[in-house]
Design a protein around this motif. Structure first.
Motif, PDB file in Angstrom:
ATOM      1  N   GLY A 104       0.813  -1.212   0.000  1.00  0.00           N
ATOM      2  CA  GLY A 104       0.000   0.000   0.000  1.00  0.00           C
ATOM      3  C   GLY A 104       0.844   1.258   0.000  1.00  0.00           C
ATOM      4  O   GLY A 104       0.487   2.258  -0.607  1.00  0.00           O
ATOM      5  N   ASN A 105       1.993   1.233   0.664  1.00  0.00           N
ATOM      6  CA  ASN A 105       2.867   2.397   0.701  1.00  0.00           C
ATOM      7  C   ASN A 105       3.497   2.673  -0.654  1.00  0.00           C
ATOM      8  O   ASN A 105       3.810   3.814  -0.976  1.00  0.00           O
ATOM      9  CB  ASN A 105       3.953   2.194   1.755  1.00  0.00           C
ATOM     10  N   SER A 106       3.668   1.639  -1.480  1.00  0.00           N
ATOM     11  CA  SER A 106       4.283   1.837  -2.795  1.00  0.00           C
ATOM     12  C   SER A 106       3.280   2.307  -3.844  1.00  0.00           C
ATOM     13  O   SER A 106       3.670   2.692  -4.935  1.00  0.00           O
ATOM     14  CB  SER A 106       4.945   0.548  -3.264  1.00  0.00           C
ATOM     15  N   LEU A 107       1.989   2.270  -3.537  1.00  0.00           N
ATOM     16  CA  LEU A 107       0.975   2.703  -4.494  1.00  0.00           C
ATOM     17  C   LEU A 107       0.931   4.224  -4.557  1.00  0.00           C
ATOM     18  O   LEU A 107       1.154   4.912  -3.567  1.00  0.00           O
ATOM     19  CB  LEU A 107      -0.398   2.166  -4.101  1.00  0.00           C
ATOM     20  N   ASP A 108       0.625   4.749  -5.738  1.00  0.00           N
ATOM     21  CA  ASP A 108       0.405   6.179  -5.865  1.00  0.00           C
ATOM     22  C   ASP A 108      -0.941   6.412  -6.543  1.00  0.00           C
ATOM     23  O   ASP A 108      -1.648   5.478  -6.904  1.00  0.00           O
ATOM     24  CB  ASP A 108       1.553   6.869  -6.607  1.00  0.00           C
ATOM     25  N   ALA A 109      -1.307   7.672  -6.707  1.00  0.00           N
ATOM     26  CA  ALA A 109      -2.638   8.019  -7.209  1.00  0.00           C
ATOM     27  C   ALA A 109      -2.845   7.526  -8.635  1.00  0.00           C
ATOM     28  O   ALA A 109      -3.955   7.109  -8.993  1.00  0.00           O
ATOM     29  CB  ALA A 109      -2.849   9.517  -7.133  1.00  0.00           C
ATOM     30  N   ASP A 110      -1.820   7.572  -9.467  1.00  0.00           N
ATOM     31  CA  ASP A 110      -1.968   7.120 -10.850  1.00  0.00           C
ATOM     32  C   ASP A 110      -2.291   5.626 -10.921  1.00  0.00           C
ATOM     33  O   ASP A 110      -3.133   5.203 -11.709  1.00  0.00           O
ATOM     34  CB  ASP A 110      -0.693   7.391 -11.645  1.00  0.00           C
ATOM     35  N   GLN A 111      -1.634   4.821 -10.095  1.00  0.00           N
ATOM     36  CA  GLN A 111      -1.889   3.388 -10.109  1.00  0.00           C
ATOM     37  C   GLN A 111      -3.291   3.080  -9.598  1.00  0.00           C
ATOM     38  O   GLN A 111      -3.976   2.199 -10.120  1.00  0.00           O
ATOM     39  CB  GLN A 111      -0.851   2.667  -9.265  1.00  0.00           C
ATOM     40  N   ILE A 112      -3.730   3.797  -8.581  1.00  0.00           N
ATOM     41  CA  ILE A 112      -5.064   3.555  -8.023  1.00  0.00           C
ATOM     42  C   ILE A 112      -6.140   3.943  -9.028  1.00  0.00           C
ATOM     43  O   ILE A 112      -7.091   3.191  -9.259  1.00  0.00           O
ATOM     44  CB  ILE A 112      -5.232   4.305  -6.692  1.00  0.00           C
TER      45      ILE A 112
END
Length: 151
Positions: A104-112
């Motif tokens: 979850g910490n490696s996710l950013d807004a673009d990926q979500i």
């Protein structure tokens, strides 16, 4: 510094100068009103709220601070512990929370947003396929051959 005043010789010159000054006054008044409105609008709380919640601004803020990654590192373990690891033991829940927190910490807004758009397109494709599977229209055949004179 001396002001250059127009040379007024008649009553008509005076009237035209008065109208010129009045129109100049009205133009300046409108300019001041519009500038004041934009100034007040610029510092209103609603303007700041709209500016901060703009999607482009959110992506810029997220690039610097990774807010979505921090939120997902907290939310993702909580969701997984409540759904997938419901009946699991303490060690399994702890390992799942650690791993999902790192992911979850490696996710950013673009990926979500990309994942959400893929899910949305998948769901719409499922519903569009179910609509396409409807029966084709059958035309009623009344038994009149195409070679007959009534055709």
């Amino acid at each position: 510094m001396t002001k250059i005043r127009p040379h007024i010789q008649s009553l008509a010159d005076l009237q035209s100068e008065r109208l010129r000054l009045k129109s100049s006054y009205l133009l300046r008044e409108e300019a001041l009103k519009s500038n004041a409105k934009t100034y007040i609008h610029q510092f209103s709380p609603l303007y700041f709220l709209n500016k901060l919640t703009n999607s482009k601004t959110l992506f810029k803020i997220d690039e610097k601070t990774n807010i979505t990654g921090k939120m997902m590192s907290v939310i993702l373990p909580f969701i997984l512990n409540k759904t997938l690891f419901r009946g699991s033991g303490l060690i399994t829940k702890t390992l799942g929370a650690l791993i999902s927190g790192k992911i979850g910490n490696s996710l950013d807004a673009d990926q979500i947003t990309g994942a959400i758009s893929h899910i949305k397109s998948f769901i719409t494709s499922i519903f569009s396929k179910s609509e396409k599977k409807s029966k084709p229209l059958n035309f009623a055949d009344y038994g009149i051959p195409p070679d007959s004179e009534t055709y």
